[in-house]
Scaffold this active site. Structure first.
Site, PDB file in Angstrom:
ATOM      1  N   ARG A 155      42.753  49.744  58.650  1.00  0.00           N
ATOM      2  CA  ARG A 155      42.736  48.644  59.619  1.00  0.00           C
ATOM      3  C   ARG A 155      43.625  48.946  60.831  1.00  0.00           C
ATOM      4  O   ARG A 155      43.352  48.476  61.932  1.00  0.00           O
ATOM      5  CB  ARG A 155      43.206  47.360  58.941  1.00  0.00           C
ATOM      6  CG  ARG A 155      42.245  46.819  57.896  1.00  0.00           C
ATOM      7  CD  ARG A 155      42.720  45.459  57.388  1.00  0.00           C
ATOM      8  NE  ARG A 155      41.772  44.887  56.441  1.00  0.00           N
ATOM      9  CZ  ARG A 155      41.796  45.086  55.130  1.00  0.00           C
ATOM     10  NH1 ARG A 155      42.738  45.873  54.624  1.00  0.00           N
ATOM     11  NH2 ARG A 155      40.920  44.532  54.335  1.00  0.00           N
ATOM     12  N   ASP A 213      43.172  37.637  38.614  1.00  0.00           N
ATOM     13  CA  ASP A 213      42.863  39.048  38.431  1.00  0.00           C
ATOM     14  C   ASP A 213      42.235  39.289  37.061  1.00  0.00           C
ATOM     15  O   ASP A 213      41.212  39.974  36.938  1.00  0.00           O
ATOM     16  CB  ASP A 213      44.153  39.866  38.572  1.00  0.00           C
ATOM     17  CG  ASP A 213      43.948  41.341  38.281  1.00  0.00           C
ATOM     18  OD1 ASP A 213      43.519  42.075  39.180  1.00  0.00           O
ATOM     19  OD2 ASP A 213      44.222  41.755  37.135  1.00  0.00           O
ATOM     20  N   LYS A 273      38.236  40.593  35.899  1.00  0.00           N
ATOM     21  CA  LYS A 273      37.998  41.701  34.969  1.00  0.00           C
ATOM     22  C   LYS A 273      37.235  41.228  33.736  1.00  0.00           C
ATOM     23  O   LYS A 273      36.357  41.934  33.223  1.00  0.00           O
ATOM     24  CB  LYS A 273      39.335  42.327  34.562  1.00  0.00           C
ATOM     25  CG  LYS A 273      40.062  42.984  35.720  1.00  0.00           C
ATOM     26  CD  LYS A 273      41.471  43.406  35.333  1.00  0.00           C
ATOM     27  CE  LYS A 273      42.199  44.057  36.502  1.00  0.00           C
ATOM     28  NZ  LYS A 273      43.607  44.394  36.170  1.00  0.00           N
TER      29      LYS A 273
END
Length: 433
Positions: free
Chosen positions: A44, A198, A202
């Site tokens: 970026r 998170d 998963k």
């Protein structure tokens, strides 16, 4: 023939992938069957200081142009956009894709799976679930001839480190999180880890693979560890358990109010100290996969970090590069089962309920009656004695037999309304017993 590789993102993992591509180029070429040429790294901001291993000449802010110049695109940016658009662009022009982006796969994996299938290209994502632990490939390929019934494990290293610190030092949650941040295990904003986001992403990926059913992260019941106290951890140790944040994906049979299907959940749970998961320390991950023929399989190792995750990425990269050189492709999405994804109310497990109650005759009978009203069988009861200075209250610990989640929730609501119950201190599921 040379396989042209583009890397999107140059954070901790991206830098390690570049390092391995440079330092192990000869070995990687021998394994893939052709040289792997790093054609560029998309970032970026070109002005950010970087590891000297990353050649500044390779850096670009034009990710789209880089994607158009590659045979394999390795996406390590994270997030939903622009990662999704860039991967679809790569797939659309016939490039293979390797990604570690669990958030994207958990939220919109089917879009990528369908696009890759239609384009006839590889989509590999071993690093998206458990870092260096080879888990995706065994579930997707090695167990393709078996029937997986349950997946249970620790898939977030940060929360495991935090809970381990609470258990070993007696620290409260905030202090343990700060320690994790100081050591680099937790981000400055630890929300994705401690709130279970998170782990939920998963869990969605693993459930989709294990049960041949599309599961999105929105269908995963999620509870983080922010409600866990040092007192909860101490009580767990005293009663023979360890507190772990678990991801659980399982097939359940039909019930009175639900069809047969799949339940996927992430939440803190008590694990008996004799179970292997209870001994998983620090920032390590461990996952149990239960299958009808293979039985119980355990996968253990480092689930996060630059080098471990880069190892999984390079494993995928070599595989898809070999396919480009020799022809063929890896397995495609398998969603033929199309099982219903059910609410957590369809799950069944054991529970440990801790209550603060009046210390007087009749309390146990009233508490037992509440459990009986909802069909929840009690396995054991333990009273710790007076828990207040005036001696009029006591802590009561109730462990149940296996019961439906819905029945337990109704029981807890009933208990909270009893005159003899001052507080429902905690409710924790018991897994692995």
């Amino acid at each position: 023939m040379t396989v042209r590789v583009a890397v999107l993102g140059c954070g901790v993992v991206g830098t390690e992938v570049v390092r391995l591509l440079r330092t192990q180029s000869e070995d990687l070429a021998a394994r893939a069957g052709a040289p792997l040429e790093l054609v560029g790294v998309a970032v970026r901001d070109l002005t950010v200081p970087r590891d000297p291993v990353v050649d500044p000449e390779l850096l670009t802010t034009d990710a789209a142009a880089l994607v158009d110049d590659a045979d394999v695109v390795v996406e390590l940016m994270g997030g939903l956009e622009p990662a999704r658009s860039l991967l679809l662009r790569a797939i659309g022009r016939g490039a293979a894709v390797v990604t570690a982006n669990k958030a994207l796969l958990g939220a919109d994996g089917p879009t990528l799976y369908v696009a890759a299938d239609e384009a006839g290209v590889d989509l590999y994502f071993e690093a998206a679930v458990a870092g260096a632990i080879p888990l995706v490939r065994p579930v997707r390929e090695s167990l393709a001839g078996d029937r997986v019934t349950r997946v249970l494990g620790i898939v977030n290293g940060t929360t495991n480190f935090v809970l381990d610190q609470m258990a070993t030092t007696g620290a409260d949650l905030d202090l343990a999180v700060k320690h994790a941040q100081q050591l680099g295990y937790a981000e400055a904003d630890p929300t994705a880890d401690v709130e279970g986001y998170d782990a939920a992403a998963k869990a969605a990926i693993l459930a989709s693979l294990a049960f041949h059913t599309r599961v999105s992260v929105d269908q995963v019941h999620r509870e983080g560890i922010t409600s866990i106290t040092a007192d909860d951890v101490a009580w767990a140790a005293e009663t023979g358990y360890a507190v772990k944040l678990l991801a659980v994906a399982e097939q359940v049979g039909a019930g009175d109010d639900h069809p047969a299907g799949v339940v996927v959940r992430v939440h803190p749970a008590l694990v008996p100290v004799g179970h292997p998961l209870a001994g998983v320390r620090q920032a390590f991950n461990a996952v149990f996969v239960e299958a009808e023929a293979a039985g119980e399989l355990m996968f253990y190792g480092r689930g996060a970090g630059g080098r471990p995750t880069a190892s999984a990425v390079l494993g995928d990269l070599v595989t898809v590069a070999r396919h480009r050189v020799r022809g063929g492709r890896g397995p495609i999405e398998s969603s033929y089962a199309e099982l219903p994804v059910l609410d957590i109310a369809a799950a069944q497990t054991r529970y440990q309920v801790r209550l603060r109650v009046a210390d007087r005759p009749g309390v146990l009978a009233a508490v037992a009656a509440a459990f009986a009203r909802h069909g929840v069988s009690i396995e054991a009861v333990r009273q710790s004695g007076a828990s207040s200075e005036d001696g009029i209250a006591a802590d009561l610990l109730v462990v149940t037999h296996v019961a439906p989640e819905g029945a337990l929730a109704a029981t807890v609501a009933d208990l909270a309304g009893l005159d003899v119950v001052d507080t429902v201190v905690s409710v924790l599921r018991v897994e692995g017993a």
